[in-house]
Motif scaffolding. Structure first.
Motif, mmCIF file in Angstrom:
data_model
loop_
_atom_site.group_PDB
_atom_site.id
_atom_site.type_symbol
_atom_site.label_atom_id
_atom_site.label_comp_id
_atom_site.label_asym_id
_atom_site.label_seq_id
_atom_site.Cartn_x
_atom_site.Cartn_y
_atom_site.Cartn_z
ATOM 1 N N VAL A 99 106.475 10.874 36.446
ATOM 2 C CA VAL A 99 107.543 11.705 35.913
ATOM 3 C C VAL A 99 107.309 11.920 34.428
ATOM 4 C CG1 VAL A 99 110.019 11.892 35.498
ATOM 5 C CG2 VAL A 99 109.181 10.839 37.620
ATOM 6 N N ASP A 100 107.300 13.166 34.008
ATOM 7 C CA ASP A 100 107.160 13.499 32.584
ATOM 8 C C ASP A 100 108.559 13.444 31.969
ATOM 9 O OD1 ASP A 100 106.841 14.628 30.084
ATOM 10 O OD2 ASP A 100 105.383 16.108 30.757
ATOM 11 N N HIS A 101 108.899 12.289 31.404
ATOM 12 C CA HIS A 101 110.258 12.088 30.920
ATOM 13 C C HIS A 101 110.602 13.004 29.749
ATOM 14 C CE1 HIS A 101 111.131 8.736 33.568
ATOM 15 N NE2 HIS A 101 109.952 8.205 33.268
ATOM 16 N N GLU A 102 109.646 13.246 28.871
ATOM 17 C CA GLU A 102 109.924 14.122 27.727
ATOM 18 C C GLU A 102 110.205 15.543 28.192
ATOM 19 O OE1 GLU A 102 110.497 13.464 24.518
ATOM 20 O OE2 GLU A 102 110.456 11.406 25.269
ATOM 21 N N ARG A 103 109.458 15.966 29.202
ATOM 22 C CA ARG A 103 109.690 17.317 29.728
ATOM 23 C C ARG A 103 111.065 17.405 30.376
ATOM 24 N NH1 ARG A 103 105.690 20.938 33.613
ATOM 25 N NH2 ARG A 103 107.094 22.708 33.818
ATOM 26 N N ARG A 104 111.452 16.357 31.097
ATOM 27 C CA ARG A 104 112.757 16.379 31.744
ATOM 28 C C ARG A 104 113.883 16.348 30.711
ATOM 29 N NH1 ARG A 104 113.100 13.179 37.363
ATOM 30 N NH2 ARG A 104 114.514 14.922 37.711
ATOM 31 N N ARG A 105 113.712 15.605 29.632
ATOM 32 C CA ARG A 105 114.704 15.618 28.559
ATOM 33 C C ARG A 105 114.801 17.009 27.952
ATOM 34 N NH1 ARG A 105 116.618 11.088 25.779
ATOM 35 N NH2 ARG A 105 116.432 12.216 23.818
ATOM 36 N N ALA A 106 113.636 17.653 27.763
ATOM 37 C CA ALA A 106 113.629 19.005 27.207
ATOM 38 C C ALA A 106 114.363 19.973 28.129
ATOM 39 C CB ALA A 106 112.189 19.472 26.975
ATOM 40 N N GLU A 107 114.165 19.830 29.436
ATOM 41 C CA GLU A 107 114.863 20.689 30.397
ATOM 42 C C GLU A 107 116.371 20.468 30.312
ATOM 43 O OE1 GLU A 107 113.075 19.585 34.065
ATOM 44 O OE2 GLU A 107 111.265 20.795 33.745
ATOM 45 N N LEU A 108 116.781 19.224 30.165
ATOM 46 C CA LEU A 108 118.211 18.936 30.025
ATOM 47 C C LEU A 108 118.759 19.523 28.730
ATOM 48 C CD1 LEU A 108 118.293 15.226 31.270
ATOM 49 C CD2 LEU A 108 119.252 17.231 32.439
ATOM 50 N N GLY A 109 117.933 19.521 27.677
ATOM 51 C CA GLY A 109 118.354 20.142 26.421
ATOM 52 C C GLY A 109 118.580 21.628 26.588
ATOM 53 N N GLU A 110 117.710 22.297 27.338
ATOM 54 C CA GLU A 110 117.879 23.729 27.591
ATOM 55 C C GLU A 110 119.155 23.987 28.378
ATOM 56 O OE1 GLU A 110 114.346 24.927 29.569
ATOM 57 O OE2 GLU A 110 113.047 24.650 27.816
ATOM 58 N N VAL A 111 119.437 23.127 29.340
ATOM 59 C CA VAL A 111 120.679 23.261 30.108
ATOM 60 C C VAL A 111 121.880 23.099 29.186
ATOM 61 C CG1 VAL A 111 122.111 22.146 31.872
ATOM 62 C CG2 VAL A 111 119.684 22.534 32.307
ATOM 63 N N ALA A 112 121.841 22.097 28.312
ATOM 64 C CA ALA A 112 122.957 21.852 27.397
ATOM 65 C C ALA A 112 123.188 23.046 26.482
ATOM 66 C CB ALA A 112 122.684 20.598 26.568
ATOM 67 N N THR A 144 124.830 12.489 38.488
ATOM 68 C CA THR A 144 125.183 11.887 37.196
ATOM 69 C C THR A 144 124.414 10.595 36.974
ATOM 70 O OG1 THR A 144 127.083 10.780 38.208
ATOM 71 C CG2 THR A 144 127.482 12.916 37.157
ATOM 72 N N GLY A 145 124.102 9.885 38.031
ATOM 73 C CA GLY A 145 123.323 8.661 37.901
ATOM 74 C C GLY A 145 121.931 8.918 37.369
ATOM 75 N N SER A 146 121.299 9.985 37.855
ATOM 76 C CA SER A 146 119.957 10.326 37.373
ATOM 77 C C SER A 146 119.992 10.700 35.899
ATOM 78 C CB SER A 146 119.394 11.490 38.194
ATOM 79 O OG SER A 146 119.208 11.109 39.536
ATOM 80 N N LEU A 147 121.019 11.461 35.503
ATOM 81 C CA LEU A 147 121.113 11.877 34.098
ATOM 82 C C LEU A 147 121.324 10.676 33.184
ATOM 83 C CD1 LEU A 147 122.671 15.058 32.750
ATOM 84 C CD2 LEU A 147 123.262 12.926 31.627
ATOM 85 N N ARG A 148 122.035 9.669 33.672
ATOM 86 C CA ARG A 148 122.300 8.504 32.826
ATOM 87 C C ARG A 148 121.050 7.664 32.582
ATOM 88 N NH1 ARG A 148 127.598 7.887 31.636
ATOM 89 N NH2 ARG A 148 129.111 8.908 33.016
ATOM 90 N N HIS A 149 119.979 7.936 33.296
ATOM 91 C CA HIS A 149 118.713 7.288 32.965
ATOM 92 C C HIS A 149 118.178 7.799 31.624
ATOM 93 C CE1 HIS A 149 118.072 4.942 36.546
ATOM 94 N NE2 HIS A 149 118.278 5.998 37.323
ATOM 95 N N TYR A 150 118.625 8.994 31.232
ATOM 96 C CA TYR A 150 118.162 9.610 29.991
ATOM 97 C C TYR A 150 119.194 9.506 28.875
ATOM 98 C CZ TYR A 150 114.454 11.514 32.876
ATOM 99 O OH TYR A 150 113.378 11.626 33.718
ATOM 100 N N PHE A 151 120.467 9.570 29.235
ATOM 101 C CA PHE A 151 121.540 9.505 28.235
ATOM 102 C C PHE A 151 122.612 8.561 28.756
ATOM 103 C CE2 PHE A 151 119.656 13.758 28.137
ATOM 104 C CZ PHE A 151 119.148 13.762 26.841
ATOM 105 N N GLY A 152 122.834 7.485 28.016
ATOM 106 C CA GLY A 152 123.741 6.457 28.487
ATOM 107 C C GLY A 152 125.193 6.873 28.509
ATOM 108 N N ASN A 153 125.546 7.845 27.641
ATOM 109 C CA ASN A 153 126.946 8.269 27.589
ATOM 110 C C ASN A 153 127.010 9.691 27.031
ATOM 111 O OD1 ASN A 153 126.798 8.053 24.663
ATOM 112 N ND2 ASN A 153 127.012 5.831 24.955
ATOM 113 N N GLN A 154 128.212 10.233 26.966
ATOM 114 C CA GLN A 154 128.385 11.617 26.516
ATOM 115 C C GLN A 154 128.016 11.790 25.055
ATOM 116 O OE1 GLN A 154 131.620 13.829 28.206
ATOM 117 N NE2 GLN A 154 132.221 14.617 26.193
#
Length: 212
Positions: free
Chosen positions: A5-18, A43-53
């Motif tokens: 899993v390319d974690h940095e890429r997935r974080r970047a994708e979440l940033g685009e969504v945000a 929401t569980g998968s997202l919390r692997h990248y961001f612990g809280n809001q």
């Protein structure tokens, strides 16, 4: 074999969504549940990248800041050779005004950054505010007759001429206020009115000769 899993890429994708959510709902819409739903995640998968809001919104604001720089800087740095110095500077300052769909989106992102920084004042001051003040300092210095400030670090420091600092502050305040009026009272402040008012202010900047 386990899937990598390319974690940095997935974080970047979440940033685009945000950022998409900010443009549609503002910073308040950037929630763990909302971003997960938009991205098609649990929401569980997202919390692997961001612990809280808080962590999620902080990241979204950083992505918004980077997005603004990537979109706006090439436009303000474009070489301008046509027209008077006032006209050339006006076309730079107008890049900060929400005069079309693209710049209205950028105003929404900027507003989200301002909201976040108001709630969580950054150490060392606002980066977005500093970037804008540096731009207006460069503009006013040229209007006053000084050579263009070419080093980015130099533009972030106060100008030796106090008049440049004063008018950079006035221009900064004026453009922010004008942008707010364009968004909040569109029937009262048209693009044509904004352009005229901006050029009137720039015409008032005193022309001075630098000490040599």
């Amino acid at each position: 074999m386990p899937r990598l899993v390319d974690h940095e890429r997935r974080r970047a994708e979440l940033g685009e969504v945000a950022v998409r959510i900010i443009l549609r709902e503002g910073l308040a819409g950037v929630t763990v549940r909302g971003v997960a739903a938009e991205a098609g995640w649990s929401t569980g998968s997202l919390r692997h990248y961001f612990g809280n809001q808080h962590e999620l919104q902080a990241y979204a604001v950083q992505v918004a800041t980077d997005t603004l720089r990537r979109r706006v800087l090439p436009r303000v740095q474009r070489t301008r050779t046509q027209g008077s110095v006032v006209e050339r500077i006006a076309t730079i300052a107008e890049e900060m005004l929400p005069l079309d769909a693209e710049r209205r989106e950028e105003y929404v992102l900027w507003s989200a950054i301002v909201e976040w920084e108001r709630r969580h004042p950054p150490e060392g001051g606002s980066v977005s505010w500093g970037d804008q003040r540096a731009l207006y300092r460069q503009c006013v210095a040229v209007l006053c007759g000084y050579e263009s400030i070419r080093e980015p670090d130099q533009a972030t420091r106060p100008h030796p001429d106090a008049r440049v600092e004063l008018w950079a502050a006035l221009l900064h305040t004026f453009v922010d206020g004008l942008a707010s009026q364009i968004v909040n009272t569109p029937g009262e402040v048209s693009a044509e009115t904004a352009a005229r008012l901006l050029r009137s202010l720039l015409e008032a900047v005193p022309r001075v000769r630098p000490d040599r």
